[in-house]
Design a protein around this motif. Structure first.
Motif, mmCIF file in Angstrom:
data_model
loop_
_atom_site.group_PDB
_atom_site.id
_atom_site.type_symbol
_atom_site.label_atom_id
_atom_site.label_comp_id
_atom_site.label_asym_id
_atom_site.label_seq_id
_atom_site.Cartn_x
_atom_site.Cartn_y
_atom_site.Cartn_z
ATOM 1 N N SER A 1 0.854 -1.196 0.000
ATOM 2 C CA SER A 1 0.000 0.000 0.000
ATOM 3 C C SER A 1 0.889 1.245 0.000
ATOM 4 C CB SER A 1 -0.927 0.015 1.215
ATOM 5 O OG SER A 1 -0.237 0.305 2.415
ATOM 6 N N ILE A 2 2.024 1.173 0.683
ATOM 7 C CA ILE A 2 2.990 2.279 0.633
ATOM 8 C C ILE A 2 3.495 2.444 -0.795
ATOM 9 C CG2 ILE A 2 5.168 3.168 1.552
ATOM 10 C CD1 ILE A 2 4.671 1.504 4.070
ATOM 11 N N THR A 3 3.774 1.314 -1.456
ATOM 12 C CA THR A 3 4.182 1.369 -2.862
ATOM 13 C C THR A 3 3.095 2.009 -3.716
ATOM 14 O OG1 THR A 3 5.517 -0.622 -2.579
ATOM 15 C CG2 THR A 3 4.942 -0.011 -4.838
ATOM 16 N N SER A 4 1.826 1.654 -3.459
ATOM 17 C CA SER A 4 0.736 2.236 -4.252
ATOM 18 C C SER A 4 0.718 3.755 -4.135
ATOM 19 C CB SER A 4 -0.615 1.650 -3.812
ATOM 20 O OG SER A 4 -1.086 2.227 -2.607
ATOM 21 N N ALA A 5 1.123 4.274 -2.977
ATOM 22 C CA ALA A 5 1.113 5.721 -2.761
ATOM 23 C C ALA A 5 2.236 6.435 -3.495
ATOM 24 C CB ALA A 5 1.174 6.030 -1.270
ATOM 25 N N VAL A 6 3.308 5.735 -3.849
ATOM 26 C CA VAL A 6 4.386 6.388 -4.593
ATOM 27 C C VAL A 6 4.190 6.275 -6.097
ATOM 28 C CG1 VAL A 6 6.046 6.015 -2.731
ATOM 29 C CG2 VAL A 6 5.998 4.431 -4.643
ATOM 30 N N LEU A 7 3.221 5.464 -6.538
ATOM 31 C CA LEU A 7 2.936 5.364 -7.967
ATOM 32 C C LEU A 7 2.356 6.685 -8.477
ATOM 33 C CD1 LEU A 7 1.326 1.796 -8.110
ATOM 34 C CD2 LEU A 7 3.689 2.423 -8.614
ATOM 35 N N SER A 8 2.454 6.888 -9.776
ATOM 36 C CA SER A 8 1.962 8.139 -10.355
ATOM 37 C C SER A 8 0.449 8.238 -10.296
ATOM 38 C CB SER A 8 2.409 8.245 -11.824
ATOM 39 O OG SER A 8 3.797 8.105 -11.948
ATOM 40 N N TYR A 9 -0.225 7.139 -10.601
ATOM 41 C CA TYR A 9 -1.684 7.172 -10.750
ATOM 42 C C TYR A 9 -2.226 5.803 -10.414
ATOM 43 C CZ TYR A 9 -6.086 8.828 -12.900
ATOM 44 O OH TYR A 9 -7.376 9.246 -13.124
ATOM 45 N N LEU A 10 -3.338 5.762 -9.652
ATOM 46 C CA LEU A 10 -3.856 4.499 -9.143
ATOM 47 C C LEU A 10 -5.305 4.309 -9.600
ATOM 48 C CD1 LEU A 10 -2.815 2.169 -7.391
ATOM 49 C CD2 LEU A 10 -3.808 3.298 -5.405
ATOM 50 N N ILE A 11 -5.514 3.250 -10.379
ATOM 51 C CA ILE A 11 -6.823 2.913 -10.931
ATOM 52 C C ILE A 11 -7.332 1.668 -10.212
ATOM 53 C CG2 ILE A 11 -8.056 2.186 -13.028
ATOM 54 C CD1 ILE A 11 -5.727 3.619 -14.598
ATOM 55 N N THR A 12 -8.604 1.673 -9.800
ATOM 56 C CA THR A 12 -9.162 0.527 -9.085
ATOM 57 C C THR A 12 -10.572 0.226 -9.602
ATOM 58 O OG1 THR A 12 -10.364 1.685 -7.325
ATOM 59 C CG2 THR A 12 -7.994 1.394 -7.014
ATOM 60 N N THR A 13 -11.079 -0.924 -9.215
ATOM 61 C CA THR A 13 -12.499 -1.213 -9.391
ATOM 62 C C THR A 13 -13.192 -1.017 -8.039
ATOM 63 O OG1 THR A 13 -12.519 -3.565 -8.768
ATOM 64 C CG2 THR A 13 -11.819 -3.022 -11.024
ATOM 65 N N ALA A 14 -14.492 -1.122 -8.039
ATOM 66 C CA ALA A 14 -15.251 -0.972 -6.799
ATOM 67 C C ALA A 14 -15.076 -2.168 -5.878
ATOM 68 C CB ALA A 14 -16.735 -0.770 -7.120
ATOM 69 N N LYS A 15 -14.415 -3.227 -6.368
ATOM 70 C CA LYS A 15 -14.216 -4.437 -5.585
ATOM 71 C C LYS A 15 -12.894 -4.437 -4.824
ATOM 72 C CE LYS A 15 -16.930 -7.049 -8.967
ATOM 73 N NZ LYS A 15 -16.927 -8.150 -9.958
ATOM 74 N N ALA A 16 -12.167 -3.336 -4.884
ATOM 75 C CA ALA A 16 -10.830 -3.278 -4.297
ATOM 76 C C ALA A 16 -10.834 -2.571 -2.943
ATOM 77 C CB ALA A 16 -9.873 -2.562 -5.250
ATOM 78 N N ARG A 17 -9.804 -2.848 -2.170
ATOM 79 C CA ARG A 17 -9.544 -2.155 -0.914
ATOM 80 C C ARG A 17 -8.074 -1.761 -0.878
ATOM 81 N NH1 ARG A 17 -10.690 -6.463 3.383
ATOM 82 N NH2 ARG A 17 -9.744 -7.710 1.757
ATOM 83 N N VAL A 18 -7.779 -0.649 -0.233
ATOM 84 C CA VAL A 18 -6.397 -0.185 -0.093
ATOM 85 C C VAL A 18 -6.187 0.264 1.349
ATOM 86 C CG1 VAL A 18 -4.646 1.458 -0.862
ATOM 87 C CG2 VAL A 18 -6.330 0.596 -2.508
ATOM 88 N N ALA A 19 -5.172 -0.293 2.001
ATOM 89 C CA ALA A 19 -4.878 0.088 3.393
ATOM 90 C C ALA A 19 -3.512 -0.444 3.782
ATOM 91 C CB ALA A 19 -5.935 -0.451 4.343
ATOM 92 N N LEU A 20 -2.925 0.161 4.787
ATOM 93 C CA LEU A 20 -1.655 -0.350 5.303
ATOM 94 C C LEU A 20 -1.895 -1.596 6.162
ATOM 95 C CD1 LEU A 20 1.400 -0.099 5.708
ATOM 96 C CD2 LEU A 20 0.936 1.399 7.649
#
Length: 543
Positions: free
Chosen positions: A156-175
């Motif tokens: 999730s920390i890696t996801s925060a350093v990415l340029s742009y984050l695309i998800t579906t409604a079925k996803a969750r993001v957390a540390l």
């Protein structure tokens, strides 16, 4: 569901994102790159170690897809899978440096560190983050979180350093996952059986409204491909780790001793306008602060007695041309989950401002200031509000700042007199190009507490401890950590709590030696693969 991206496996997802007949897999199953650490634990390995790499085109643009298979070990990152990701990103970096534009796309279906290879996983994730930050100077690095597992832990920390984050409604993001928070902080803090609470807090419908993800799209292959292609063409970048003033302003508005629900947080988030926050240097105070090994060594190495600062849990001061930074406990902290030295919401943003200012000030200087990290972090903070707001963004902000500093030529040196655990270590320690640690039995260095690791891996604590005898990367002590080869020096005959004059002198000398060793050397993290111990253990396939 027809044309569902979520329902595909990792390999199918990778090929689905490239133009028809353009994809070719790199280092596929035929190379039999299995993890050497799983079979000793009676775990069946996979011949691709859960990471699929496919090169091809997307709307005619050269891309490389890195797809993490969530069905294998929960998408956890270990030594081999991490090495595959790092090597792929570093090859893309070289291509872009040489004018051969290629766009990396990472499909995140991962719980973070693979706990069966814990410390190798932490090292790998820090190296992935380093490569992403270097690549972003040339091209956007796009993340896709389809669903099923989501993106948790260090990734999730890696996801925060990415340029742009695309998800579906079925996803969750957390540390921290709900089960881990419940284990560490209690069911009253986060009830892992309350599915509505989990999805309302960590689900992407909430996350897209509070800056944690950038776009929520339908679970449709064509739609996801179009969103990725548009993000590349428009060079989209959320600059998520460059918003320290916004978040520090936001924190000023929140009483962390009172409840905060999702609607209330969305409101305060939408109404916040960033105000510049100045971070003054640490000075001597009248009263001693909360006792810790990190504070003790900060005060001894800098000569600042009863060190005090505007942000009480971050100590930072320049002494003899070196910037010393420590995260320390404060038993009276207004953040209840950050009173024992944890890295919480605020610490990462404060550190990012300190470090980024140093980089800016030294931009045109031939000799860059060394940055010395004093590491004594028992973990990241475990709390509902921390996850609601997005603690992983704070941790990513300090990690990114340290990586940028090192890449700009600043020697970034760790001195580890205390614990170095989990996301706290990723935020404050693992972006250094040299690590010095004390050979002290009291030091814990790992990805997760034993109780939480046992719960997540469905083992008893005694079973977990038995496994550490066969896999040094799972162990919790500094002596087994040395076997991984990442340390520059393990210092014997100096105790964590005994910072006497001779010990301080010895540590100063080792820090100076470590700084000298970085001169005219690469500013990446390859030193970790090149120590004699690392080479002997086989951790050299990313070099």
């Amino acid at each position: 569901m027809k044309d569902s991206f979520v329902e595909l496996n990792g390999r199918q997802r990778a090929f689905a994102l490239v133009d028809s007949n353009s994809g070719r897999e790199i280092v596929g199953p035929e190379y039999d790159m299995i993890s050497p650490h799983l079979e000793p634990q009676n775990i069946v390995p996979e011949s691709d170690d859960g990471v699929i790499v496919v090169k091809g085109t997307l709307d005619g643009k050269q891309v490389v897809i890195i797809s993490i298979e969530g069905k294998f070990q929960g998408g956890g990152i270990g030594e081999v899978s991490g090495a595959k990701i790092v090597a792929t990103l570093e090859e893309a970096l070289e291509d872009n440096k040489n004018g051969n534009t290629i766009y990396p796309i990472i499909v995140l279906d991962t719980g973070g560190v693979r706990l069966q290879e814990a410390n190798y996983g932490l090292l790998s994730i820090s190296e992935i983050q380093n490569a992403v930050i270097a690549l972003k100077k040339y091209v956007p690095v796009i993340g896709v979180v389809p669903g099923r597992v989501g993106s948790f832990g260090g990734m999730s920390i890696t996801s925060a350093v990415l340029s742009y984050l695309i998800t579906t409604a079925k996803a969750r993001v957390a540390l921290n996952g709900p089960e881990v928070i419940e284990q560490e902080a209690g069911v009253r803090e986060f009830d892992s059986s309350d599915k509505d609470l989990i999805w309302n807090t960590l689900g992407t419908k909430q996350r897209v409204k509070t800056g944690i993800v950038d776009e929520v799209v339908k679970d449709n292959i064509a739609t996801i491909k179009e969103s990725i292609s548009n993000a590349i063409d428009q060079k989209k970048d959320a600059h998520r780790t460059d918003r320290a003033d916004f978040y520090l302003t936001l924190f000023d508005k929140i009483d962390f001793n009172k409840p905060l629900n999702t609607e209330e947080y969305r409101k305060v988030y939408s109404e916040t306008q960033a105000v510049k926050h100045d971070i003054s240097a640490t000075v001597s105070g009248e009263k001693p602060g909360t006792k810790s090994r990190g504070r003790l060594w900060f005060e001894k190495l800098t000569g600042i007695k009863n060190a005090t600062s505007k942000y009480s849990t971050v100590l930072a001061a320049e002494v003899d041309g070196k910037e010393y930074i420590a995260i320390v406990p404060d038993e009276n902290n207004r953040f209840p989950r950050v009173r024992h030295g944890e890295v919480g919401l605020q610490e990462g943003f404060v550190i990012s401002k300190i470090v980024n200012k140093i980089v800016d000030e030294d931009q045109d200087k031939k000799v860059k200031r060394p940055i010395i990290l004093i590491v004594d972090v028992p973990s990241q903070a475990y709390g509902y509000k921390e996850e609601l707001i997005g603690i992983h963004i704070g941790l990513a902000s300090s990690a990114a700042a340290y990586a940028r500093a090192r890449q700009a030529g600043h020697p970034v040196i760790d001195f580890i007199p205390g614990d170095a655990v989990s996301g706290g270590f990723l935020a404050h320690g693992l972006q250094s190009n040299r690590m010095i640690a004390l050979a002290d039995k009291s030091i814990t260095i790992q990805a997760m507490s034993k109780a939480s690791a046992a719960r997540i891996t469905q083992r008893t604590i005694s079973e977990l401890e038995e496994a550490t005898k066969h896999v040094p990367a799972m162990a919790y002590d500094i002596f087994n950590y040395e076997k991984l080869g990442a340390l520059y020096k393990l210092v014997h005959d100096v105790s964590s709590w005994d910072a006497n004059d001779d010990a301080v002198k010895k540590v100063h000398e080792l820090i100076d030696e470590a700084i000298e060793s970085t001169k005219d050397q690469p500013t990446d993290l390859h030193f970790r693969y090149e120590t004699p111990i690392a080479i002997e253990s086989g951790r050299n396939f990313c070099s």
